[in-house]
Each structure stands twice: as C-alpha cells, then as structure tokens.
Motif scaffolding. Sequence first.
Motif, PDB file in Angstrom:
ATOM      1  N   ILE A 157       0.934  -1.337   0.052  1.00 55.00           N
ATOM      2  CA  ILE A 157      -0.104  -0.069   0.097  1.00 55.00           C
ATOM      3  C   ILE A 157       0.919   1.186  -0.082  1.00 55.00           C
ATOM      4  N   LEU A 158       2.148   1.327   0.871  1.00 55.40           N
ATOM      5  CA  LEU A 158       2.911   2.446   0.915  1.00 55.40           C
ATOM      6  C   LEU A 158       3.480   2.605  -0.291  1.00 55.40           C
ATOM      7  N   ASP A 159       4.057   1.373  -1.020  1.00 57.13           N
ATOM      8  CA  ASP A 159       4.725   1.509  -2.271  1.00 57.13           C
ATOM      9  C   ASP A 159       3.510   2.027  -3.367  1.00 57.13           C
ATOM     10  N   GLN A 160       2.410   1.741  -3.284  1.00 59.89           N
ATOM     11  CA  GLN A 160       1.463   2.351  -4.260  1.00 59.89           C
ATOM     12  C   GLN A 160       1.534   3.703  -3.958  1.00 59.89           C
ATOM     13  N   LEU A 161       1.317   4.201  -2.744  1.00 56.44           N
ATOM     14  CA  LEU A 161       1.163   5.484  -2.581  1.00 56.44           C
ATOM     15  C   LEU A 161       2.496   6.496  -2.970  1.00 56.44           C
ATOM     16  N   GLN A 162       3.547   5.721  -2.819  1.00 54.91           N
ATOM     17  CA  GLN A 162       4.714   6.502  -3.141  1.00 54.91           C
ATOM     18  C   GLN A 162       4.723   6.727  -4.638  1.00 54.91           C
ATOM     19  N   LYS A 163       4.393   5.777  -5.317  1.00 55.19           N
ATOM     20  CA  LYS A 163       4.207   5.786  -6.893  1.00 55.19           C
ATOM     21  C   LYS A 163       3.150   6.931  -7.328  1.00 55.19           C
ATOM     22  N   GLU A 164       2.151   6.649  -6.914  1.00 54.11           N
ATOM     23  CA  GLU A 164       0.931   7.685  -7.335  1.00 54.11           C
ATOM     24  C   GLU A 164       0.926   9.071  -7.005  1.00 54.11           C
ATOM     25  N   LEU A 165       1.792   9.355  -5.654  1.00 47.57           N
ATOM     26  CA  LEU A 165       1.706  10.751  -4.840  1.00 47.57           C
ATOM     27  C   LEU A 165       3.147  11.125  -5.190  1.00 47.57           C
ATOM     28  N   ALA A 166       3.993  10.796  -5.758  1.00 45.85           N
ATOM     29  CA  ALA A 166       5.459  11.183  -5.792  1.00 45.85           C
ATOM     30  C   ALA A 166       5.777  12.518  -5.845  1.00 45.85           C
TER      31      ALA A 166
END
Length: 110
Positions: A38-47
């Motif tokens: 989930i945190l990996d996804q957030l990092q990519k989507e909200l970079a």
Amino acid sequence: MQTLTTENFDATLEQSTLPVLVDFWAEWCPPCKVMDPILDQLQKELADRLLVAKINSDEHPQISARYRVLGLPTMLLFVGGEPALSIKGARSKRALMSQLEPHLVATAVG
C-alpha cells in the motif's frame, strides 16, 4: 520508498519540500508487512505530493521513543519537518488516503 536511520532522519525531514509519511515498522510485525504494498503504491501515485519513508523501530529505537511510537505499524506524517498526523495500525489504501489528503492538498504545488 526511502529508508530512514537515526543518522539521516532529521536531515530528511528538514530537507524535504514535500510532506513526509514515515512508516515505523519491525520485521516481526505482520500488519507492517501488509502495509508495504500500500505504501509502495502511494509513493508511486503521489510522488509529486508526498515522500514515503520507512524506519525500523527495532534498529532505531531512539527515534521511536522521541515520537512516542508504542505500537506498530505507526505512520507519522511530517509537514514542514513537524508531526501533523499520527496513524496507528494497518489501514486500507482508501482509508489512508482519506486521512492524508487534507494535508496533501494544502501543500500541493499548482
């Protein structure tokens, strides 16, 4: 996702122009492992709006103690180097976003 240590923690928070979501975790913590993708996804989507970082509480207990992190996972959102939000326990991506979004909008660069 950036890995934080006692040595780079303060500098990372001070130098970031974005809000920083710090995930306090430990190897033995099953809910911490649930949060990883989930945190990996957030990092990519909200970079462009959020820096996501992790710190191992077992390896860097002085940082956990400084912010009174007693349970894992705990995520602290730092805005301007100061804690702005504390999220305790595993969350769905949607639940996490609903808590983070008000802080991200205020700091988003148009």
